[in-house]
Write a protein that holds these residues in place. Sequence first.
Motif, PDB file in Angstrom:
ATOM      1  N   LEU A  98      -3.085  -1.416   0.686  1.00 31.11           N
ATOM      2  CA  LEU A  98      -2.783  -2.751   0.171  1.00 31.11           C
ATOM      3  C   LEU A  98      -3.978  -3.695   0.285  1.00 31.11           C
ATOM      4  O   LEU A  98      -4.722  -3.636   1.266  1.00 31.11           O
ATOM      5  N   THR A  99      -4.099  -4.604  -0.679  1.00 29.55           N
ATOM      6  CA  THR A  99      -5.117  -5.644  -0.600  1.00 29.55           C
ATOM      7  C   THR A  99      -4.738  -6.648   0.484  1.00 29.55           C
ATOM      8  O   THR A  99      -3.606  -6.644   0.991  1.00 29.55           O
ATOM      9  N   TYR A 100      -5.655  -7.539   0.797  1.00 32.01           N
ATOM     10  CA  TYR A 100      -5.411  -8.581   1.794  1.00 32.01           C
ATOM     11  C   TYR A 100      -4.164  -9.386   1.452  1.00 32.01           C
ATOM     12  O   TYR A 100      -3.272  -9.557   2.281  1.00 32.01           O
ATOM     13  N   GLU A 101      -4.081  -9.876   0.223  1.00 31.27           N
ATOM     14  CA  GLU A 101      -2.921 -10.674  -0.190  1.00 31.27           C
ATOM     15  C   GLU A 101      -1.643  -9.864  -0.141  1.00 31.27           C
ATOM     16  O   GLU A 101      -0.598 -10.370   0.280  1.00 31.27           O
ATOM     17  N   ASP A 102      -1.699  -8.598  -0.553  1.00 32.49           N
ATOM     18  CA  ASP A 102      -0.507  -7.753  -0.577  1.00 32.49           C
ATOM     19  C   ASP A 102      -0.023  -7.382   0.827  1.00 32.49           C
ATOM     20  O   ASP A 102       1.117  -6.957   0.996  1.00 32.49           O
ATOM     21  N   ARG A 103      -0.893  -7.535   1.835  1.00 32.92           N
ATOM     22  CA  ARG A 103      -0.489  -7.224   3.209  1.00 32.92           C
ATOM     23  C   ARG A 103       0.324  -8.351   3.850  1.00 32.92           C
ATOM     24  O   ARG A 103       0.794  -8.208   4.969  1.00 32.92           O
ATOM     25  N   PHE A 104       0.528  -9.481   3.152  1.00 33.28           N
ATOM     26  CA  PHE A 104       1.431 -10.542   3.611  1.00 33.28           C
ATOM     27  C   PHE A 104       2.769 -10.318   2.935  1.00 33.28           C
ATOM     28  O   PHE A 104       2.898 -10.494   1.726  1.00 33.28           O
ATOM     29  N   LEU A 105       3.777  -9.910   3.688  1.00 33.04           N
ATOM     30  CA  LEU A 105       5.068  -9.689   3.053  1.00 33.04           C
ATOM     31  C   LEU A 105       6.211  -9.768   4.042  1.00 33.04           C
ATOM     32  O   LEU A 105       6.026  -9.711   5.251  1.00 33.04           O
ATOM     33  N   ARG A 106       7.390  -9.919   3.488  1.00 31.70           N
ATOM     34  CA  ARG A 106       8.622  -9.889   4.266  1.00 31.70           C
ATOM     35  C   ARG A 106       9.556  -8.828   3.705  1.00 31.70           C
ATOM     36  O   ARG A 106      10.004  -7.954   4.394  1.00 31.70           O
ATOM     37  N   ARG A 107       9.847  -8.929   2.414  1.00 33.68           N
ATOM     38  CA  ARG A 107      10.768  -7.975   1.785  1.00 33.68           C
ATOM     39  C   ARG A 107      10.210  -7.599   0.418  1.00 33.68           C
ATOM     40  O   ARG A 107      10.054  -8.463  -0.453  1.00 33.68           O
ATOM     41  N   LYS A 108       9.927  -6.304   0.243  1.00 32.30           N
ATOM     42  CA  LYS A 108       9.360  -5.856  -1.023  1.00 32.30           C
ATOM     43  C   LYS A 108       9.403  -4.334  -1.090  1.00 32.30           C
ATOM     44  O   LYS A 108       9.256  -3.660  -0.077  1.00 32.30           O
ATOM     45  N   VAL A 109       9.589  -3.798  -2.287  1.00 33.40           N
ATOM     46  CA  VAL A 109       9.488  -2.360  -2.511  1.00 33.40           C
ATOM     47  C   VAL A 109       8.028  -2.046  -2.828  1.00 33.40           C
ATOM     48  O   VAL A 109       7.434  -2.662  -3.713  1.00 33.40           O
ATOM     49  N   LEU A 110       7.448  -1.114  -2.084  1.00 37.17           N
ATOM     50  CA  LEU A 110       6.045  -0.745  -2.247  1.00 37.17           C
ATOM     51  C   LEU A 110       5.919   0.735  -2.565  1.00 37.17           C
ATOM     52  O   LEU A 110       6.771   1.535  -2.175  1.00 37.17           O
ATOM     53  N   VAL A 111       4.841   1.095  -3.243  1.00 39.01           N
ATOM     54  CA  VAL A 111       4.570   2.490  -3.577  1.00 39.01           C
ATOM     55  C   VAL A 111       3.633   3.064  -2.518  1.00 39.01           C
ATOM     56  O   VAL A 111       2.560   2.513  -2.252  1.00 39.01           O
ATOM     57  N   LEU A 112       4.061   4.163  -1.920  1.00 31.83           N
ATOM     58  CA  LEU A 112       3.286   4.854  -0.892  1.00 31.83           C
ATOM     59  C   LEU A 112       2.149   5.663  -1.517  1.00 31.83           C
ATOM     60  O   LEU A 112       2.188   5.972  -2.711  1.00 31.83           O
ATOM     61  N   ALA A 113       1.161   6.037  -0.730  1.00 30.97           N
ATOM     62  CA  ALA A 113       0.044   6.850  -1.219  1.00 30.97           C
ATOM     63  C   ALA A 113       0.540   8.167  -1.808  1.00 30.97           C
ATOM     64  O   ALA A 113      -0.033   8.690  -2.763  1.00 30.97           O
TER      65      ALA A 113
END
Length: 160
Positions: A21-36
């Motif tokens: 994740l980018t710096y901005e994307d590493r700030f989160l609370r609730r979100k669906v993310l795609v794993l490597a």
Amino acid sequence: MQTAHHYHGHAHKPASDRLILTYEDRFLRRKVLVLASGGTLLVDLAKTTSLDQGGVLITTEGDEIAIEAAPEPLLSITGEDMARLAWHIGNRHTPCQIERNRLLIQPDHVIADMLVRLGARVEEVEEPFTPEGGAYGHGRTHGHDHSHSHGPDDHHHHDH
């Protein structure tokens, strides 16, 4: 889909997968993310959290998902008076990665112009960004809360 409710600043066992994740994307609370691996992970934390390089999310199954900083566009700053350049960056509450011989910041043409006028060499690079956390917690951009207030007795200023 896996779910993660907990975050730890360091791993306890080998990771079962990775989030890049980018710096901005590493700030989160609730979100669906795609794993490597291509799978998905629902991150559902109690509060907005900064996920640091090297930290892990713990899934409901007990698996650890490693956090990695993704390469992103940055500005590399070098110069004769690095302490002065770092002071000017910090005075503007700009997230900054401090290394022995250079500083890294997110692209900002106004700050870049100011730094050049102060004698800095500014170069565009693409690298992972892991800025210093600072006295108020993790580095913040103007889209995030600084977690402190500026009252009438504060004697520093912002040149935005």
